[in-house]
Design a protein around this motif. Structure first.
Motif, short mmCIF file in Angstrom:
data_model
loop_
_atom_site.label_atom_id
_atom_site.label_comp_id
_atom_site.label_asym_id
_atom_site.label_seq_id
_atom_site.Cartn_x
_atom_site.Cartn_y
_atom_site.Cartn_z
N LEU A 1 0.94 -1.36 0.14
CA LEU A 1 0.00 0.19 -0.02
C LEU A 1 0.82 1.25 -0.10
CD1 LEU A 1 -2.80 -1.12 2.71
CD2 LEU A 1 -3.33 -0.24 0.08
N LYS A 2 2.00 1.28 0.66
CA LYS A 2 2.75 2.51 0.82
C LYS A 2 3.44 2.83 -0.61
CE LYS A 2 6.35 1.79 3.35
NZ LYS A 2 7.37 1.52 4.26
N LYS A 3 3.86 1.53 -1.21
CA LYS A 3 4.44 2.00 -2.82
C LYS A 3 3.05 2.52 -3.73
CE LYS A 3 7.93 -1.55 -3.13
NZ LYS A 3 7.50 -2.91 -2.99
N GLU A 4 2.01 1.82 -3.63
CA GLU A 4 0.84 2.31 -4.23
C GLU A 4 0.44 3.89 -3.92
OE1 GLU A 4 -2.44 -0.13 -3.45
OE2 GLU A 4 -1.40 -2.01 -4.20
N LYS A 5 0.51 4.25 -2.88
CA LYS A 5 0.02 5.53 -2.59
C LYS A 5 0.90 6.49 -2.33
CE LYS A 5 -4.09 3.37 -1.50
NZ LYS A 5 -5.44 3.73 -1.65
N ASP A 6 2.36 6.05 -2.51
CA ASP A 6 3.61 7.19 -2.33
C ASP A 6 3.64 7.54 -0.81
OD1 ASP A 6 5.71 8.65 -2.83
OD2 ASP A 6 4.53 10.39 -3.77
N ALA A 7 3.62 6.54 -0.06
CA ALA A 7 3.22 6.93 1.40
C ALA A 7 4.61 6.66 2.09
CB ALA A 7 2.16 6.30 2.12
N VAL A 8 4.88 7.29 3.29
CA VAL A 8 5.94 6.69 4.20
C VAL A 8 5.37 6.85 5.66
CG1 VAL A 8 8.00 7.53 3.08
CG2 VAL A 8 6.79 9.20 4.41
N ILE A 9 5.95 6.12 6.75
CA ILE A 9 5.33 6.19 7.97
C ILE A 9 6.48 6.55 8.81
CG2 ILE A 9 4.49 4.50 10.07
CD1 ILE A 9 3.90 2.40 7.53
N LEU A 10 6.00 7.61 9.83
CA LEU A 10 6.74 8.06 10.66
C LEU A 10 6.24 7.48 12.25
CD1 LEU A 10 6.12 10.62 8.55
CD2 LEU A 10 8.23 11.43 9.92
N ALA A 11 7.27 7.20 12.92
CA ALA A 11 6.41 6.46 14.18
C ALA A 11 7.62 6.96 15.49
CB ALA A 11 6.78 4.91 14.28
N HIS A 12 6.84 7.24 16.44
CA HIS A 12 7.57 7.77 17.75
C HIS A 12 8.06 6.66 18.50
CE1 HIS A 12 8.34 9.73 21.66
NE2 HIS A 12 8.62 10.83 21.12
N TYR A 13 9.25 6.78 19.36
CA TYR A 13 9.75 5.62 19.95
C TYR A 13 8.75 5.07 21.28
CZ TYR A 13 14.49 7.09 18.20
OH TYR A 13 15.58 6.97 17.61
N TYR A 14 7.76 5.75 21.37
CA TYR A 14 6.82 5.20 22.28
C TYR A 14 5.81 4.54 21.71
CZ TYR A 14 8.65 8.80 25.70
OH TYR A 14 9.48 10.03 25.93
N VAL A 15 5.73 4.28 20.51
CA VAL A 15 4.58 3.32 19.80
C VAL A 15 5.06 1.81 20.17
CG1 VAL A 15 3.70 5.14 18.43
CG2 VAL A 15 5.30 3.58 17.33
N ARG A 16 4.13 1.09 19.68
CA ARG A 16 4.44 -0.44 19.74
C ARG A 16 5.53 -1.03 19.12
NH1 ARG A 16 -0.43 -3.25 21.17
NH2 ARG A 16 -2.09 -1.93 21.49
N PRO A 17 6.50 -1.78 19.48
CA PRO A 17 7.64 -2.33 18.84
C PRO A 17 7.43 -2.70 17.35
CG PRO A 17 7.32 -3.52 20.97
CD PRO A 17 6.29 -2.58 20.77
N LYS B 1 -4.45 -0.69 12.00
CA LYS B 1 -5.01 0.84 11.69
C LYS B 1 -4.26 1.50 10.78
CE LYS B 1 -6.75 1.01 16.42
NZ LYS B 1 -6.62 1.66 17.65
N ILE B 2 -2.93 1.02 10.87
CA ILE B 2 -2.22 1.68 9.69
C ILE B 2 -2.44 1.30 8.46
CG2 ILE B 2 0.41 1.85 8.78
CD1 ILE B 2 1.35 1.88 11.82
N ARG B 3 -2.72 0.00 8.15
CA ARG B 3 -3.24 -0.81 6.86
C ARG B 3 -4.48 0.11 6.59
NH1 ARG B 3 -5.28 -6.24 7.48
NH2 ARG B 3 -6.96 -5.07 8.72
N ASP B 4 -5.36 0.12 7.37
CA ASP B 4 -6.55 0.47 7.16
C ASP B 4 -6.71 2.13 6.52
OD1 ASP B 4 -7.60 -1.71 7.83
OD2 ASP B 4 -8.48 -1.20 9.83
N VAL B 5 -5.86 2.96 7.37
CA VAL B 5 -5.99 4.42 6.81
C VAL B 5 -5.25 4.33 5.43
CG1 VAL B 5 -6.28 5.51 9.10
CG2 VAL B 5 -3.81 5.08 8.12
N LEU B 6 -4.30 3.44 5.19
CA LEU B 6 -3.70 3.49 4.03
C LEU B 6 -4.51 3.05 2.97
CD1 LEU B 6 0.02 2.03 4.82
CD2 LEU B 6 -0.33 4.29 3.31
N ARG B 7 -5.26 2.03 3.29
CA ARG B 7 -6.07 1.71 2.06
C ARG B 7 -7.39 2.64 1.98
NH1 ARG B 7 -8.50 -4.03 4.46
NH2 ARG B 7 -6.71 -4.99 3.51
N THR B 8 -8.01 3.14 2.90
CA THR B 8 -9.23 3.97 2.86
C THR B 8 -8.80 5.46 2.56
OG1 THR B 8 -9.33 4.35 5.03
CG2 THR B 8 -10.40 2.50 4.09
N GLY B 9 -7.61 6.14 2.92
CA GLY B 9 -7.49 7.43 3.01
C GLY B 9 -8.43 8.06 4.11
#
Ligand code: 13P
Ligand code: SF4
Length: 308
Positions: free
Chosen positions: A10-26, A267-275
């Motif tokens: 999905l990241k490739k299809e949508k030209d997306a990148v994911i930024l994450a803070h050190y406090y989110v799940r591993p 949740k990351i997959r879902d927002v990438l899929r639906t916008g």
């Protein structure tokens, strides 16, 4: 298909990148393209060329990314992931302080709402607050919302007069001196590394006080083999990745930011899929909230280059 493969596709299809803070799940930190503390993430968000940014963090982080990149799509995996401290100041008090003190700078910790930023002169993060406050021409500093970071900065910049606000991070505020004392008794060789959002009683016990990335850097450069870590326990992921053989002890009541943990791979997959959950760029007033962020980034860049 494995959820990680789905996200990467999905990241490739949508030209997306994911930024994450050190406090989110591993598992979220692991799939992210950029993982870091608040300063690193805001600086990185400003430079990215991808069309879509997925912000694995709490609302003020996504909001800051959108303010700095109004033309980009910023997707929040969970819109309810918020930071309690971000709301612990108000515009009325800021106005009152401006009326009371002449030469005043309102310094706004980035952990704050866009509404608070709109009324502020400059933003800071825990990684750059001391240097930026030192650079300000003003004598009086009203530091919002965090009283603990304010106290830490005030001690380092004694030439300024600080006015304090009553906000705090509930996760860091919870740590108790007795639990760190117990850890020190059990592990007397372990340096104590503390985030400045902790209360004075914890900072006073520290061998090092610094931002999340500062703590990670200190542990990496130290010859010690074990450490007592006083911050949110999500940093364990990066600490252990950096040094698999070192041992990290956290307070028994492991500090967890429940809002950061709301972010999941699903949740990351879902927002990438639906916008869905795209943040809206506000007109006019939003640019006022962007100013203190841009001033922070400009001052930090100048300091990095060593320009006076
Ligand atoms: P830093 O990322 O600046 O270390 O801040 C910690 C924090 O509480 C983020 O929410
Ligand atoms: Fe806010 Fe504290 Fe959670 Fe950071 S750890 S997002 S400051 S509540």
């Amino acid at each position: 298909m494995d959820i990680r493969d789905e996200i990467n596709q999905l990241k490739k299809e949508k030209d997306a990148v994911i930024l994450a803070h050190y406090y989110v799940r591993p598992e979220v930190q692991e799939i992210a393209d950029y993982t870091g503390d608040s300063f690193y993430l805001s600086r990185t968000a400003e430079k990215l060329t991808s069309k879509v940014l997925v912000f694995a963090g709490v609302s003020f982080m996504g909001e800051s990314a959108k303010l700095l990149n109004p033309e980009k799509v910023v997707l929040m995996p969970d819109l309810s992931a918020d930071c309690a401290m971000a709301h612990m100041a108000d515009a009325g008090t800021i106005r009152k302080m401006r009326d009371t003190y002449e030469d005043l700078a309102v310094v706004c910790y980035i952990n704050s709402t866009a509404e608070l930023k709109r009324h502020s002169d400059v933003c800071v993060t825990s990684a750059n607050a001391v240097k930026i406050v030192r650079e300000l021409p003003n004598k009086n500093i009203f530091f919002i919302p965090d009283r603990n970071l304010a106290r830490f900065v005030a001690a380092k910049v004694p030439e300024k007069h600080f006015v304090f606000n009553a906000g705090y991070c509930p996760v860091h505020e919870e740590m108790k001196r007795e639990e760190i004392e117990r850890l020190k008794l059990r592990h007397p060789e372990a340096p104590v590394l503390v985030h400045p959002e902790c209360p004075a009683a914890i900072c006073d016990m520290a061998d090092y006080v610094g931002s999340t990335s500062g703590i990670i850097r200190y542990a990496g450069e130290s010859s010690a083999r074990e450490f007592i870590i006083c911050t949110e326990s999500g940093v364990r992921c990066e600490l252990q990745k950096q040094d698999p053989d070192k041992v990290f002890y956290f307070p028994d009541t492991e500090p967890v930011c429940k809002d950061m943990k709301l972010i999941t791979l699903e949740k990351i997959r879902d927002v990438l899929r639906t916008g869905e959950n795209a943040l809206q760029a506000e007109e006019g007033s939003a640019s006022r909230a962007r100013e203190p962020l841009e001033r922070m980034l400009a001052l930090a860049a100048k300091q990095e280059k060593g320009v006076e």
